[in-house]
Motif scaffolding. Structure first.
Motif, PDB file in Angstrom:
ATOM      1  N   ASP A 367       0.826  -1.218   0.000  1.00  0.00           N
ATOM      2  CA  ASP A 367       0.000   0.000   0.000  1.00  0.00           C
ATOM      3  C   ASP A 367       0.858   1.266   0.000  1.00  0.00           C
ATOM      4  O   ASP A 367       0.444   2.301  -0.548  1.00  0.00           O
ATOM      5  N   CYS A 368       2.029   1.192   0.630  1.00  0.00           N
ATOM      6  CA  CYS A 368       2.894   2.368   0.762  1.00  0.00           C
ATOM      7  C   CYS A 368       3.884   2.505  -0.395  1.00  0.00           C
ATOM      8  O   CYS A 368       4.759   3.368  -0.365  1.00  0.00           O
ATOM      9  N   GLY A 369       3.747   1.660  -1.389  1.00  0.00           N
ATOM     10  CA  GLY A 369       4.578   1.811  -2.580  1.00  0.00           C
ATOM     11  C   GLY A 369       5.841   0.992  -2.598  1.00  0.00           C
ATOM     12  O   GLY A 369       6.687   1.173  -3.483  1.00  0.00           O
ATOM     13  N   VAL A 370       6.003   0.085  -1.657  1.00  0.00           N
ATOM     14  CA  VAL A 370       7.162  -0.793  -1.670  1.00  0.00           C
ATOM     15  C   VAL A 370       6.843  -1.976  -2.585  1.00  0.00           C
ATOM     16  O   VAL A 370       5.841  -2.673  -2.370  1.00  0.00           O
ATOM     17  N   PRO A 371       7.643  -2.234  -3.595  1.00  0.00           N
ATOM     18  CA  PRO A 371       7.309  -3.249  -4.598  1.00  0.00           C
ATOM     19  C   PRO A 371       7.554  -4.687  -4.129  1.00  0.00           C
ATOM     20  O   PRO A 371       8.398  -5.401  -4.672  1.00  0.00           O
ATOM     21  N   VAL A 372       6.808  -5.098  -3.117  1.00  0.00           N
ATOM     22  CA  VAL A 372       6.936  -6.476  -2.640  1.00  0.00           C
ATOM     23  C   VAL A 372       5.915  -7.344  -3.362  1.00  0.00           C
ATOM     24  O   VAL A 372       4.838  -6.889  -3.738  1.00  0.00           O
ATOM     25  N   LYS A 373       6.258  -8.588  -3.560  1.00  0.00           N
ATOM     26  CA  LYS A 373       5.327  -9.545  -4.141  1.00  0.00           C
ATOM     27  C   LYS A 373       4.497 -10.137  -3.024  1.00  0.00           C
ATOM     28  O   LYS A 373       5.030 -10.724  -2.079  1.00  0.00           O
ATOM     29  N   LEU A 374       3.193  -9.960  -3.103  1.00  0.00           N
ATOM     30  CA  LEU A 374       2.322 -10.478  -2.057  1.00  0.00           C
ATOM     31  C   LEU A 374       2.481 -11.992  -1.945  1.00  0.00           C
ATOM     32  O   LEU A 374       2.476 -12.714  -2.946  1.00  0.00           O
ATOM     33  N   GLY A 375       2.643 -12.441  -0.731  1.00  0.00           N
ATOM     34  CA  GLY A 375       2.844 -13.859  -0.475  1.00  0.00           C
ATOM     35  C   GLY A 375       4.303 -14.275  -0.404  1.00  0.00           C
ATOM     36  O   GLY A 375       4.602 -15.387   0.033  1.00  0.00           O
ATOM     37  N   SER A 376       5.196 -13.376  -0.805  1.00  0.00           N
ATOM     38  CA  SER A 376       6.610 -13.758  -0.833  1.00  0.00           C
ATOM     39  C   SER A 376       7.175 -13.932   0.572  1.00  0.00           C
ATOM     40  O   SER A 376       7.842 -14.938   0.870  1.00  0.00           O
ATOM     41  N   GLY A 377       6.924 -12.959   1.442  1.00  0.00           N
ATOM     42  CA  GLY A 377       7.461 -13.038   2.797  1.00  0.00           C
ATOM     43  C   GLY A 377       6.775 -14.094   3.640  1.00  0.00           C
ATOM     44  O   GLY A 377       7.437 -14.871   4.340  1.00  0.00           O
ATOM     45  N   THR A 378       5.453 -14.125   3.562  1.00  0.00           N
ATOM     46  CA  THR A 378       4.724 -15.128   4.331  1.00  0.00           C
ATOM     47  C   THR A 378       5.095 -16.526   3.864  1.00  0.00           C
ATOM     48  O   THR A 378       5.244 -17.456   4.667  1.00  0.00           O
ATOM     49  N   GLY A 379       5.267 -16.674   2.565  1.00  0.00           N
ATOM     50  CA  GLY A 379       5.646 -17.976   2.022  1.00  0.00           C
ATOM     51  C   GLY A 379       7.040 -18.393   2.447  1.00  0.00           C
ATOM     52  O   GLY A 379       7.287 -19.565   2.774  1.00  0.00           O
ATOM     53  N   ALA A 380       7.965 -17.434   2.446  1.00  0.00           N
ATOM     54  CA  ALA A 380       9.335 -17.746   2.848  1.00  0.00           C
ATOM     55  C   ALA A 380       9.400 -18.158   4.312  1.00  0.00           C
ATOM     56  O   ALA A 380      10.145 -19.077   4.688  1.00  0.00           O
ATOM     57  N   ALA A 381       8.616 -17.467   5.155  1.00  0.00           N
ATOM     58  CA  ALA A 381       8.587 -17.826   6.574  1.00  0.00           C
ATOM     59  C   ALA A 381       7.989 -19.214   6.760  1.00  0.00           C
ATOM     60  O   ALA A 381       8.523 -20.039   7.525  1.00  0.00           O
ATOM     61  N   ALA A 382       6.887 -19.485   6.055  1.00  0.00           N
ATOM     62  CA  ALA A 382       6.260 -20.806   6.164  1.00  0.00           C
ATOM     63  C   ALA A 382       7.215 -21.903   5.716  1.00  0.00           C
ATOM     64  O   ALA A 382       7.315 -22.970   6.350  1.00  0.00           O
ATOM     65  N   GLU A 383       7.941 -21.637   4.636  1.00  0.00           N
ATOM     66  CA  GLU A 383       8.895 -22.625   4.137  1.00  0.00           C
ATOM     67  C   GLU A 383       9.993 -22.873   5.172  1.00  0.00           C
ATOM     68  O   GLU A 383      10.416 -24.015   5.390  1.00  0.00           O
TER      69      GLU A 383
END
Length: 397
Positions: A367-383
């Motif tokens: 929302d604040c303009g940081v170009p993150v891919k949704l699901g990338s961080g949550t997925g990496a933590a889950a992995e």
């Protein structure tokens, strides 16, 4: 509305069992039955600090009160002390020492680093007259997400054969990070109720060694003190009481908090924090962001301070997470204001809770303009969690 999800580095979430333990009528703190409750707590607190001797004081204050008590009861105005400043809370401890009249030998370090062991070793080796009376070290700097090597500070003191006392601020460490007060020769260790002890703010907890107690008895040129006097506490604590009205409900909660920590196993608690913090760090990497901590050796297992890209105001990330996703994150403080936001991952938490805060952060960043891919961080933590399961020995008994 659902209560905002709390992921600041303190106060932390209070477990239901602890809240219920504090939900009781007011009691007589001078009852003849009261010592049966308090005396075991003093002894059990020693286990949390891994002490060999000495005693623990419980003040109705924040950790700042315990800071002040440590100084006023062992040092005199004009005493030379060695300190380092590398974040908001180490900065405040230096400020207090100077206000109380100590002669501070200061190592001013880059924010994102920690206690400078090499500098400490050099200064202590050169202090052949042993003018330095105490060495101060901030175990966990919550402003920058940095943990320091307290065992390394002890090695520097021993290598120089220096008799100075070792003071440690572990407000956001004890109960979450390994603190071996006896093994590391720590003389005053400061903590507070609102971090690893999973309580509301209001208890300043100070563990002191026999060496510190001896310094208190032999101290010349004493600092003026009253509320934080060890002498007054010792006289009454030995009987199971306090020199003034204690925070009885918080101490009731502390009893349950200690029971929870011991039931899980204190070393298992430390391992859980390391594992969950590693999941957060995996998410940060997947977002393409960096931690404020400059190197892995500085990484804190209780809080991650995450740098935002140039042109982004981290305060907006925090506000967006709060107002849009009902999640409280830590703001950047002082030199890192607007540059970092902080995820507190200490106390009563598990993988599910880590996944929740990462989910909110991911959306707030987007929302604040940081170009993150949704699901990338949550997925990496889950992995990470899937590939690094809790070992059977680490499970709660």
């Amino acid at each position: 509305m659902v209560t905002p999800h709390l992921f600041i580095p303190g106060p932390t979430n209070v477990p239901d069992a602890v809240r219920m333990a504090m939900n009781l009528p007011m009691e007589d703190m001078r009852s003849p039955e009261f010592p049966k409750f308090t005396l075991p707590i003093f002894e059990d607190l020693k286990k949390a600090f891994k002490m060999k001797d000495g005693r623990v004081f419980i003040f109705p204050s924040s950790g700042t009160g315990a800071w002040e008590s440590a100084i006023e009861n062992t040092l005199a105005v004009g005493d030379k002390v060695l300190m380092s400043r590398f974040g908001q809370f180490s900065l405040l401890w230096v400020d207090m020492a100077e206000r109380l009249g100590l002669n501070v030998v200061l190592c001013d370090e880059e924010w994102g680093t920690g206690v400078p062991l090499e500098k400490y070793a050099d200064i202590l080796a050169k202090d052949t007259a042993h003018e330095i009376k105490a060495v101060f070290a901030t175990h966990n700097e919550t402003a920058t997400g940095v943990s320091s090597d307290i065992a390394g500070v002890r090695k520097a003191l021993d290598a120089a054969k220096h008799p100075a006392m070792l003071f440690v601020d572990s407000v956001s460490g004890v109960g979450s990070l390994d603190m071996r007060m006896g093994e590391w020769g720590v003389d005053c260790c400061v903590s507070g109720s609102q971090k690893g002890f999973m309580l509301p703010t209001g208890l300043g907890i100070l563990a002191v060694s026999q060496k510190a107690l001896d310094a208190n008895k032999s101290l010349n040129g004493r600092m003026n003190r009253c509320f934080f006097s060890w002498e007054d506490m010792i006289k009454t604590n030995d009987q199971g009481f306090f020199p003034y009205t204690p925070a009885t409900q918080l101490i009731r909660g502390l009893r349950t908090s200690l029971d929870l920590l011991f039931a899980e196993g204190i070393d298992n608690v430390f391992a859980r924090h390391t594992r969950l913090a590693s999941g957060v760090r995996a998410a940060v990497d997947a977002w393409g962001l960096k931690l404020c901590a400059k190197e892995p050796k500085w990484h804190s297992d209780t809080v991650s301070a995450i740098l935002v890209p140039e042109g982004i105001d981290s305060a907006n990330v925090v506000k967006t997470a709060y107002y849009r996703y009902n999640t409280s994150l830590g703001v950047g403080l002082n030199k890192v204001a607007g540059k970092v936001f902080r995820i507190g991952h200490l106390g009563a938490l598990d993988e599910y809770m880590i996944g929740g805060v990462l989910f909110s952060v991911e959306m707030a960043l987007k929302d604040c303009g940081v170009p993150v891919k949704l699901g990338s961080g949550t997925g990496a933590a889950a992995e990470y969690f899937v590939n690094n399961p809790v070992k059977p020995a680490d499970k709660k008994a």
